[in-house]
Design an enzyme around this catalytic site. Sequence first.
Site, PDB file in Angstrom:
ATOM      1  N   LYS A 171       0.865  -1.182   0.000  1.00  0.00           N
ATOM      2  CA  LYS A 171       0.000   0.000   0.000  1.00  0.00           C
ATOM      3  C   LYS A 171       0.902   1.232   0.000  1.00  0.00           C
ATOM      4  CE  LYS A 171      -1.607   2.811   2.818  1.00  0.00           C
ATOM      5  NZ  LYS A 171      -1.440   4.024   1.968  1.00  0.00           N
ATOM      6  N   GLU A 246      10.502   1.322  10.061  1.00  0.00           N
ATOM      7  CA  GLU A 246      11.537   2.316   9.769  1.00  0.00           C
ATOM      8  C   GLU A 246      10.873   3.664   9.993  1.00  0.00           C
ATOM      9  OE1 GLU A 246      13.509   4.979   8.462  1.00  0.00           O
ATOM     10  OE2 GLU A 246      13.336   4.274   6.389  1.00  0.00           O
ATOM     11  N   CYS A 280      14.146  10.896   6.307  1.00  0.00           N
ATOM     12  CA  CYS A 280      14.177  10.427   7.700  1.00  0.00           C
ATOM     13  C   CYS A 280      15.597  10.464   8.268  1.00  0.00           C
ATOM     14  CB  CYS A 280      13.559   9.042   7.822  1.00  0.00           C
ATOM     15  SG  CYS A 280      14.150   7.908   6.584  1.00  0.00           S
ATOM     16  N   GLU A 378      10.889  15.766  15.004  1.00  0.00           N
ATOM     17  CA  GLU A 378      11.224  15.675  13.583  1.00  0.00           C
ATOM     18  C   GLU A 378      10.378  16.683  12.805  1.00  0.00           C
ATOM     19  OE1 GLU A 378      10.144  12.052  11.450  1.00  0.00           O
ATOM     20  OE2 GLU A 378      12.167  11.993  10.638  1.00  0.00           O
TER      21      GLU A 378
HETATM   22  P1  ADP Z   1       4.094  10.022   6.324  1.00  0.00           P
HETATM   23  O1  ADP Z   1       3.342  11.257   6.761  1.00  0.00           O
HETATM   24  O2  ADP Z   1       5.567  10.109   6.387  1.00  0.00           O
HETATM   25  O3  ADP Z   1       3.549   9.427   5.059  1.00  0.00           O
HETATM   26  P2  ADP Z   1       2.514   8.305   7.886  1.00  0.00           P
HETATM   27  O4  ADP Z   1       2.971   7.526   9.043  1.00  0.00           O
HETATM   28  O5  ADP Z   1       1.390   9.263   8.065  1.00  0.00           O
HETATM   29  O6  ADP Z   1       3.818   8.997   7.447  1.00  0.00           O
HETATM   30  O7  ADP Z   1       2.137   7.397   6.669  1.00  0.00           O
HETATM   31  C1  ADP Z   1       2.955   6.380   6.172  1.00  0.00           C
HETATM   32  C2  ADP Z   1       2.096   5.338   5.541  1.00  0.00           C
HETATM   33  O8  ADP Z   1       1.238   4.811   6.560  1.00  0.00           O
HETATM   34  C3  ADP Z   1       1.190   5.843   4.430  1.00  0.00           C
HETATM   35  O9  ADP Z   1       1.082   4.835   3.443  1.00  0.00           O
HETATM   36  C4  ADP Z   1      -0.133   6.020   5.140  1.00  0.00           C
HETATM   37  O10 ADP Z   1      -1.247   5.891   4.287  1.00  0.00           O
HETATM   38  C5  ADP Z   1      -0.090   4.876   6.129  1.00  0.00           C
HETATM   39  N1  ADP Z   1      -0.956   5.078   7.305  1.00  0.00           N
HETATM   40  C6  ADP Z   1      -1.329   6.229   7.884  1.00  0.00           C
HETATM   41  N2  ADP Z   1      -2.156   5.995   8.928  1.00  0.00           N
HETATM   42  C7  ADP Z   1      -2.302   4.649   9.017  1.00  0.00           C
HETATM   43  C8  ADP Z   1      -3.000   3.766   9.885  1.00  0.00           C
HETATM   44  N3  ADP Z   1      -3.733   4.229  10.894  1.00  0.00           N
HETATM   45  N4  ADP Z   1      -2.895   2.441   9.642  1.00  0.00           N
HETATM   46  C9  ADP Z   1      -2.145   1.966   8.632  1.00  0.00           C
HETATM   47  N5  ADP Z   1      -1.453   2.738   7.799  1.00  0.00           N
HETATM   48  C10 ADP Z   1      -1.518   4.064   7.965  1.00  0.00           C
END
Ligand code: ADP
Length: 474
Positions: A171, A246, A280, A378
């Site tokens: 995903k 990560e 990161c 961060e």
């Molecule tokens: P970033 O803002 O660096 O993308 P996030 O942690 O918000 O970091 O998102 C990283 C990934 O995790 C994206 O693919 C996002 O769609 C997914 N994501 C965000 N919230 C959730 C959640 N509650 N459960 C699973 N995946 C999530």
Amino acid sequence: MAFDFSKHYINGEWTASEGDGWIDVENPATLEIFARVPDGTPADAEKAVRAAAAAQEAWAGVSLGRRVSLMKAFLKEFEAHRQDIIDFEVKELGAPVTFTTATHCDYQFTRVRSYIEIAEELPLKAEFKASTVYREPVGVVACITPWNYPLGQIVQKVVPAILMGCTVVLKPSQHTPLTAYFLADAFDKAGFPKGVFNMVSGRGAKLGGVLSTHPLVDMVSFTGSTKVGVQLAQAALQSVKRISLELGGKSPFIWLKSDDYSRAIPKLVSSIFYNAGQTCTALSRLLVPAEDLGKVEEMVREAALKLKVGDPTDPQTDVGPVSSAAQFKKVSGYIRLGIEEGAKLVCGGVPQEGGTGYFVQPTVFSNVSNAMRIAREEIFGPVLCIIPYRTVDEAVRIANDTPYGLNAAVFGPKAEAQAVAMRIKAGNVYVNDSARDVTAPFGGYRESGIGREGGSAGLLEFTQQKAVFNRSTF
Ligand code: ADP
């Protein structure tokens, strides 16, 4: 030819979503909505997990040699998309084209080649005193990736997992989902068995539940924020899935006393300002001898002001926009906070709202205390904190005074810099201008993560060990 971004890739087929929602993709340099992808539903994720699970056993039984040759075919197809990858990464992320070509595109081919070469040689069987220990695939891996290095984070998971005999459901981030389609297309054209690689586009909040708790998922490999990583890991632990995370960083760059700091400038500038600071591993805390603070401020200011900020399609541009309205708001908020916390603003500042594009000038704060929030949290933008220190011991203490531990760097006389590197609590430490090593393990100490990516460690991450006690007497 326009590429079709309207479907998921499930069980070897481009598959329409069960839902009818869409996610718009915005160009952060122009604010133009230029593409859309399906807003995937839990039913789509379920379908993808089932496809991956159905394919798993047969794929695990395919020889490593055959897996490697399919991955070589994938690489060829992936490389054929080079120009698409560059064009779309510039557009969906706003990353400048010169940086994009080297880092978001060509380096990813290097990574795939490296995994292939190492996999070919990797011992997956070892004789112990009274047993044979085999490395077997973990199984079905859910890969959830962020927007800052859209393809990089995907390659680090999907390629080693598949090489080791796992099947995957990817995903990608909903903010930068497009280049993942070229990767999916390359898997499709390479001729992998159905269900080995699956991709569902959509929002983590909607799909994360299925991907992290489904009984048919064996491992969750996540890159992104610490907050979401912890949530996902907690959900995945309910059924004791393998977890690899990560996460974030607040990485220190220690400059040991020197008469000439200029040789350390290129590493600093590329780390904290390229990719608009959305890295990161960004060296976001610069630790310098207090007596040289004024001199360093001036040098860093000069280097920051030299950077060309603007149109990411221009090959001369060094810094493009940050990736989204949300990032723009977040980074602006931190710059405002730095001023409120009493740090000295050396250059840059709070960006103007309402412009065309989410541009943030490289911003440098000096005389920062490590207790300030701008030094602890961060920011994920082009914002550097310069922190003075009095002794090397104090520098090491400040460097390690962070919840994170992903990356670090030390500049100084070689032996002394190496000695300081050994005292830093981080998964990666650079000494002077040393280049990164694609074969080395990458990952974090403490809240920066669990597990390693890259090289043999990154491949073995997707295996589990089975000891067979086979010295029987009959
Ligand atoms: P970033 O803002 O660096 O993308 P996030 O942690 O918000 O970091 O998102 C990283 C990934 O995790 C994206 O693919 C996002 O769609 C997914 N994501 C965000 N919230 C959730 C959640 N509650 N459960 C699973 N995946 C999530």
